[in-house]
Design a protein around this motif. Structure first.
Motif, PDB file in Angstrom:
ATOM      1  N   LEU A 107      16.535   0.805  83.078  1.00  0.00           N
ATOM      2  CA  LEU A 107      17.383   1.029  84.472  1.00  0.00           C
ATOM      3  C   LEU A 107      16.850   1.285  85.604  1.00  0.00           C
ATOM      4  O   LEU A 107      17.188   1.260  86.384  1.00  0.00           O
ATOM      5  CB  LEU A 107      18.656   1.678  83.305  1.00  0.00           C
ATOM      6  N   ALA A 108      15.868   1.865  84.684  1.00  0.00           N
ATOM      7  CA  ALA A 108      15.324   2.726  85.811  1.00  0.00           C
ATOM      8  C   ALA A 108      14.507   2.027  87.274  1.00  0.00           C
ATOM      9  O   ALA A 108      14.556   1.749  87.965  1.00  0.00           O
ATOM     10  CB  ALA A 108      13.790   3.537  86.046  1.00  0.00           C
ATOM     11  N   GLU A 109      14.055   0.351  86.629  1.00  0.00           N
ATOM     12  CA  GLU A 109      13.355   0.071  87.513  1.00  0.00           C
ATOM     13  C   GLU A 109      13.999  -0.986  87.883  1.00  0.00           C
ATOM     14  O   GLU A 109      13.775  -1.497  89.277  1.00  0.00           O
ATOM     15  CB  GLU A 109      12.618  -1.075  86.385  1.00  0.00           C
ATOM     16  N   HIS A 155      17.068  -2.447  92.928  1.00  0.00           N
ATOM     17  CA  HIS A 155      17.857  -2.552  93.382  1.00  0.00           C
ATOM     18  C   HIS A 155      19.208  -1.421  94.303  1.00  0.00           C
ATOM     19  O   HIS A 155      20.083  -2.021  94.598  1.00  0.00           O
ATOM     20  CB  HIS A 155      18.873  -3.620  92.396  1.00  0.00           C
ATOM     21  N   ALA A 156      18.861  -0.719  94.278  1.00  0.00           N
ATOM     22  CA  ALA A 156      19.565   0.385  95.041  1.00  0.00           C
ATOM     23  C   ALA A 156      18.624   1.646  95.598  1.00  0.00           C
ATOM     24  O   ALA A 156      19.482   1.517  96.890  1.00  0.00           O
ATOM     25  CB  ALA A 156      20.133   1.587  93.123  1.00  0.00           C
ATOM     26  N   GLU A 157      17.860   2.036  95.433  1.00  0.00           N
ATOM     27  CA  GLU A 157      17.123   3.028  95.631  1.00  0.00           C
ATOM     28  C   GLU A 157      16.382   2.822  97.682  1.00  0.00           C
ATOM     29  O   GLU A 157      16.695   3.187  97.963  1.00  0.00           O
ATOM     30  CB  GLU A 157      15.598   3.907  95.497  1.00  0.00           C
ATOM     31  N   PRO A 158      16.293   1.512  97.236  1.00  0.00           N
ATOM     32  CA  PRO A 158      15.875   0.882  98.372  1.00  0.00           C
ATOM     33  C   PRO A 158      16.749   0.630  99.951  1.00  0.00           C
ATOM     34  O   PRO A 158      16.555   1.046 101.208  1.00  0.00           O
ATOM     35  CB  PRO A 158      14.994  -0.292  98.038  1.00  0.00           C
ATOM     36  N   TYR A 159      17.665   0.715  99.771  1.00  0.00           N
ATOM     37  CA  TYR A 159      19.290   0.947 100.559  1.00  0.00           C
ATOM     38  C   TYR A 159      19.631   2.260 100.233  1.00  0.00           C
ATOM     39  O   TYR A 159      21.135   2.468 101.443  1.00  0.00           O
ATOM     40  CB  TYR A 159      19.868   0.197  99.915  1.00  0.00           C
TER      41      TYR A 159
END
Length: 209
Positions: free
Chosen positions: A2-4, A9-13
Motif C-alpha cells: 500500500l505504501a508503494e 498515486h497520492a503523494e505526488p499530487y
C-alpha cells in the motif's frame, strides 16, 4: 505494498497520508488502464485490505481500516425532524460467475438471501491467468458484497450542528418506524435553515460484518 501505491498515486499530487495500513498484495497487482488516481488507491485498499480509504476532517488521507468513533444515541424522546428509510435492491447481485479462461476454470458465488427474495441479477467476470480458487472465490464474494453496499440507507435529520461525523456510530431506538440497532454514519450534512436554524442530516448504513 500500500505504501508503494500511495507513493505513486497520492503523494505526488500533494496528498498527505495520516494513516497507512501494512497491506501487501498476495500476487501481482495492476492498476487498470484509464483508472483515476483515487480509483487506483481505493481498489487496492478494497481488494487487498478489505477497507475503504477516506479523508479526515483535517484533509489527510486515511488508508487504513476505519476505527469506530463516538456513539450518538437517538430515541423516541429526541427531536427528530424527519427520518427516511430507503431499501433499493436494484443492481444487487444474486450470482457472480468468475471465469479464468487461461486455465479453463470457473467458480460461482451465489447470494442466497437475494435469491430467496426473488431477485435475479447475474454477473460474469473474467480474471487474469493463473488465478487460484481462493482468489476467484474472493473476487465473486467481493462483487456481491460491493453490489449490496448501498441497498439500505436511513437518513435522520435533527436540530443542531456537528452532532456526529462519518465513522461515528448512531444507536437508534425509533420503535414507531421499526428502526433499532447501531449503525455507521456514512455522511453528515450540516446546514442552516432560515426558519429552523441549524440542522444536521445523518446518512446511516449498516455496520460491516
Amino acid at each position: 505494498t500500500l505504501a508503494e501505491i500511495l507513493q505513486n498515486h497520492a503523494e505526488p499530487y500533494g496528498i498527505t497520508c495520516g494513516e497507512i495500513a501494512e497491506v501487501r498484495a498476495a500476487s501481482a497487482y495492476t492498476v487498470a488502464a484509464g483508472s483515476s488516481q483515487w480509483k487506483a488507491v481505493e481498489s487496492f485498499c478494497r481488494a487487498c485490505g478489505g477497507f475503504v480509504p477516506r479523508f479526515s476532517r483535517e484533509g489527510e488521507l486515511l488508508a487504513s481500516p476505519e476505527q469506530a468513533g463516538r456513539t450518538l444515541s437517538i430515541g423516541e424522546g429526541d427531536p427528530v425532524l424527519s427520518c427516511t428509510l430507503r431499501e433499493d435492491h436494484y443492481g444487487v447481485l444474486t450470482e457472480a460467475l468468475v471465469i479464468d479462461k487461461t486455465q479453463n476454470q470457473e467458480f460461482s458465488v451465489k447470494n442466497q438471501e437475494m435469491i430467496d427474495k426473488g431477485g435475479q441479477c447475474r454477473r460474469v467476470l473474467y480474471t487474469p491467468g493463473q488465478s487460484t480458487w481462493a482468489a476467484m472465490r474472493y473476487t465473486g464474494e467481493y462483487q456481491i458484497q460491493r453490489s449490496g453496499e448501498d441497498a439500505w440507507t436511513a437518513e435522520v435529520t435533527l436540530p443542531g450542528s456537528f452532532l456526529a461525523f462519518p465513522g461515528d456510530r448512531v444507536s437508534l431506538s425509533l420503535e414507531r418506524m421499526g428502526l433499532s440497532g447501531t449503525f455507521r454514519v456514512a455522511e453528515a450534512e450540516n446546514r442552516f435553515d432560515g426558519g429552523n436554524g441549524a440542522l444536521v442530516t445523518l446518512t446511516l448504513k449498516p455496520l460491516k460484518t
